[in-house]
Design a protein around this motif. Structure first.
Motif, PDB file in Angstrom:
ATOM      1  N   ASP A 294      32.830  45.566  42.561  1.00  0.00           N
ATOM      2  CA  ASP A 294      34.258  45.036  42.289  1.00  0.00           C
ATOM      3  C   ASP A 294      35.203  45.017  43.004  1.00  0.00           C
TER       4      ASP A 294
ATOM      5  N   ARG B  20      36.638  42.474  46.658  1.00  0.00           N
ATOM      6  CA  ARG B  20      36.736  41.781  46.806  1.00  0.00           C
ATOM      7  C   ARG B  20      38.177  42.071  48.439  1.00  0.00           C
TER       8      ARG B  20
ATOM      9  N   ASP C  23      33.349  34.575  37.020  1.00  0.00           N
ATOM     10  CA  ASP C  23      33.715  36.028  37.680  1.00  0.00           C
ATOM     11  C   ASP C  23      32.971  36.072  39.431  1.00  0.00           C
TER      12      ASP C  23
ATOM     13  N   GLN D 280      34.588  34.105  40.978  1.00  0.00           N
ATOM     14  CA  GLN D 280      35.952  33.511  41.764  1.00  0.00           C
ATOM     15  C   GLN D 280      37.231  34.595  41.624  1.00  0.00           C
ATOM     16  N   TYR D 281      37.475  34.536  43.360  1.00  0.00           N
ATOM     17  CA  TYR D 281      38.413  35.318  44.047  1.00  0.00           C
ATOM     18  C   TYR D 281      39.454  34.931  44.489  1.00  0.00           C
TER      19      TYR D 281
ATOM     20  N   LYS E 163      44.435  39.283  40.038  1.00  0.00           N
ATOM     21  CA  LYS E 163      43.839  38.301  39.392  1.00  0.00           C
ATOM     22  C   LYS E 163      44.980  37.426  38.456  1.00  0.00           C
ATOM     23  N   ASP E 164      45.148  36.296  38.059  1.00  0.00           N
ATOM     24  CA  ASP E 164      46.312  35.658  37.713  1.00  0.00           C
ATOM     25  C   ASP E 164      46.132  34.319  36.926  1.00  0.00           C
ATOM     26  N   ARG E 165      46.670  34.668  35.607  1.00  0.00           N
ATOM     27  CA  ARG E 165      45.609  32.917  35.266  1.00  0.00           C
ATOM     28  C   ARG E 165      46.174  31.338  35.281  1.00  0.00           C
TER      29      ARG E 165
ATOM     30  N   VAL F 202      43.781  30.203  37.758  1.00  0.00           N
ATOM     31  CA  VAL F 202      42.387  30.640  37.749  1.00  0.00           C
ATOM     32  C   VAL F 202      42.182  29.317  37.043  1.00  0.00           C
TER      33      VAL F 202
ATOM     34  N   THR G 232      47.691  44.090  40.383  1.00  0.00           N
ATOM     35  CA  THR G 232      46.603  42.869  40.062  1.00  0.00           C
ATOM     36  C   THR G 232      47.329  41.606  39.506  1.00  0.00           C
ATOM     37  N   GLU G 233      48.565  41.954  39.714  1.00  0.00           N
ATOM     38  CA  GLU G 233      48.451  41.074  39.142  1.00  0.00           C
ATOM     39  C   GLU G 233      50.114  40.452  39.858  1.00  0.00           C
TER      40      GLU G 233
END
Length: 611
Positions: free
Chosen positions: A175, A179, A250, A252-253, A262-264, A267, A306-307
């Motif tokens: 993964d 990405r 999974d 969604q990139y 990876k951010d809420r 998303v 990652t955030e």
């Protein structure tokens, strides 16, 4: 207990715990270093999910011996421009990495072999075994860098026991590479695991081609391009059609300034954009690339980077929702075409593969079945068509006159299949599916799903033009609900009236319906009001006004659409097809299911063994 300084080896292991919590984290740091070094090719080799071996080879700028020694010291980096050293404005960093912790942290919990050679220099190697330098000398290798990590956490059993199975660790590594490769279509990437090649893409791909190659090849033909800009923020990427969805999120990139994150917030924005086009248990397939000014985003909020944190999160969320919706609006009536697996479910009479039986061969049936095919029984029971034939005998008679036809009274010529994308209606199957003939194949339309989308879009147009026309009920309808449901509806009476639904509180446990949207016709008023109350209970607080209105419109559309089981005339079927062709999102219903599918002519020929 007195305060003491931590020993160096313990400092390194604590730092390693922040940066390198699993093999995928170490791999991410190494591949990012290769990208930052200007590599055009990156090769990754893993063993046992990365716990036994992680090897990354690139053809980037490389390092000399002095630079390699410095790279293995903590907080030493080449990725901060000199202009930022004094100001400390790390928000101006454009590289993927900049902390200078990755290599020394990995070297403190594994055996790390670092080999590198600059384009105009000699190669050098340096081996560090769990924090101790064990070898330092020249090496023969082409320009670039090779990093080998062996026995990760082998001497730190407390960390090793928390690693997952090799299969799970490998999935996380894959993964990570996927990405990073998606973010850089100009770079070639290759990944091997235990001697098996599992990922390989060539440099120079377009963004859409790279995303499809790394997710699903079918995405290329079942997606739309996203291109949207506002206030210095640019959104690009690929958005799958709502009918091309998945059961998990999974696929969604999301990328911010070329960095996978990876951010809420992001998303949630994707979910909001597809809200009325997907069922709640389905998820869109997207790859979104967001470019924002450096001072509008903080990339330093997480050790693994990652955030991110946005200065104006509302602007970013609105950008994603608006950008995706505009792109999907442009898709018009498109729908995902059936996969080869779906086509494989089609069988000929008898349940086998498409028959290649020669006409001269026998077509015998048991006596009981032969009797079913008589002059009184149509060959396609339950099918309404323009020409409905009857069959006298199941066996073919090649030298007799063709069977007579019972035709619908013709008031106008049979519509041409050439002039329309969705073809001309030829019949109705099971009182649910419209059969249409297009120039290049056969089209099946789910009449309820299609009309549901058309009603929703009409409601939206009415709302945008000042409100949906209402139709007063001859006798007001009383709908009994619990008190909290009535409270929710009462709070939204003004919003609901814009849709043509005139409600009034009628005691503590009931609502009075005086008018309904005119375009819904004679629907189930009680069911509509109860479903609206349920929608408000589930989503009211979490959604914006626009999203709440979309949910209301979607619920109304479901109640006002043509139901499965209703017999349609040919004229009605064609009218439905023509409206679908000019209506946005008509390729999918309000729940994300396809409204139509096409069997291309060559697909039909395969079913009958002609190809």
């Amino acid at each position: 207990m007195s305060i003491r300084r931590l020993p160096e080896h313990l400092i390194n292991r604590i730092a390693a715990g922040e940066v390198v919590e699993r093999p995928a984290a170490a791999l991410k740091e190494l591949v990012e270093n290769a990208i930052d070094a200007g590599a055009s090719r990156v090769f990754v080799r893993l063993s046992a999910g990365g716990t036994a071996l992680i090897e990354v080879v690139d053809d980037g700028s490389g390092m000399d011996a002095a630079a390699m020694a410095l790279a293995l010291e903590r907080h030493a980096t080449s990725k901060l421009p000199e202009s930022l050293w004094e100001s400390g404005a790390i928000e101006g960093v454009t590289t993927l990495g900049f902390r200078g912790e990755a290599l020394p942290s990995i070297a403190s919990v594994a055996r790390l072999t670092l080999e590198s050679r600059p384009r105009e220099g000699e190669g050098w190697t340096r081996i560090v075994d769990n924090g101790a330098v064990v070898h330092d000398g020249p090496a023969a290798l082409p320009p670039g860098t090779r990093v080998k990590v062996e026995g990760l956490f082998e001497r730190v059993p407390a960390r090793r026991k928390f690693l997952r199975s090799p299969r799970s660790e490998y999935a996380a590594c894959l993964d990570v590479v996927r990405r990073l490769a998606m973010a850089r279509p100009d770079i070639a990437f290759s990944l091997e695991h235990d001697g098996r090649r599992s990922l390989s893409v060539q440099g120079g791909d377009s963004q859409a081609e790279r995303v499809a190659a790394l997710t699903d090849r079918a995405l290329f033909d079942n997606s739309v391009a996203v291109d949207f800009a506002r206030e210095g923020v640019v959104l690009g990427g690929v958005a799958g059609l709502p009918t091309f969805n998945r059961g998990i999120a999974d696929h969604q990139y999301l990328f911010v300034n070329g960095r996978p994150v990876k951010d809420r917030l992001l998303v949630g924005a994707v979910r909001g954009a597809y809200a009325e086009m997907l069922a709640r248990d389905r998820h869109a397939v997207v790859a979104l690339f967001l470019d924002v000014p450096a001072d509008a985003v903080d990339v330093n909020v997480h050790p693994a980077k990652t955030e991110v944190r946005f200065r104006d999160p509302a602007l970013v969320r609105g950008m994603i929702v608006s950008g995706l919706r505009r792109a999907l609006d442009a898709a018009g009536h498109r729908s995902a075409r059936p996969s080869e697996a779906a086509l494989g479910l089609w069988t000929s009479e008898g349940g086998g593969a498409a028959s290649t039986r020669h006409p001269s061969e026998s077509w015998d049936l048991p006596v009981g079945e032969r009797d079913a095919y008589n002059e009184e029984t149509p060959a396609f029971a339950g099918v309404t068509t323009e020409v409905s034939r009857t069959v006298r005998d199941y066996r073919p008679t090649f030298f007799t006159a063709p069977p007579q036809a019972r035709a619908e009274p013709a008031t106008e010529p049979v519509p041409s299949t050439v002039a329309h994308h969705l073809g001309a209606a030829r019949g109705q199957v099971a009182r649910t599916y419209i059969v249409a003939e297009a120039e290049d194949g056969l089209i099946l339309v789910d009449q309820h799903a299609a009309h549901e989308r058309l009603v929703l879009e009409r409601l939206r147009v009415g709302l945008a033009n000042g409100g949906v026309r209402a139709q007063a009920l001859l006798l007001p309808e009383v709908v009994e609900l619990d008190e909290t449901a009535c409270d929710r509806l009462e709070e939204r009476i003004t919003e609901l009236s814009e849709f043509g639904l005139d409600l009034e509180r009628f005691g503590p446990n009931a609502m009075l319906v005086r008018a309904t949207p005119a375009l819904l016709g004679q629907g189930d008023v009680i069911g509509l009001v109860r479903d609206l109350a349920d929608e408000l209970a589930a989503h009211d607080q979490a959604l914006s006004l626009r999203e709440r209105l979309d949910h209301v419109a979607s619920t109304m559309a479901c109640h006002g659409s043509v139901r499965a089981g209703r017999v349609l005339s040919v004229a009605e079927m064609n009218a439905l097809l023509r409206e679908m062709e000019v209506t946005p999102h008509s390729g999918q219903c309000n729940h994300g299911r396809p409204t139509w599918v096409k069997l291309r002519t060559q697909d039909v020929e395969k079913l009958f063994g002609r190809k």
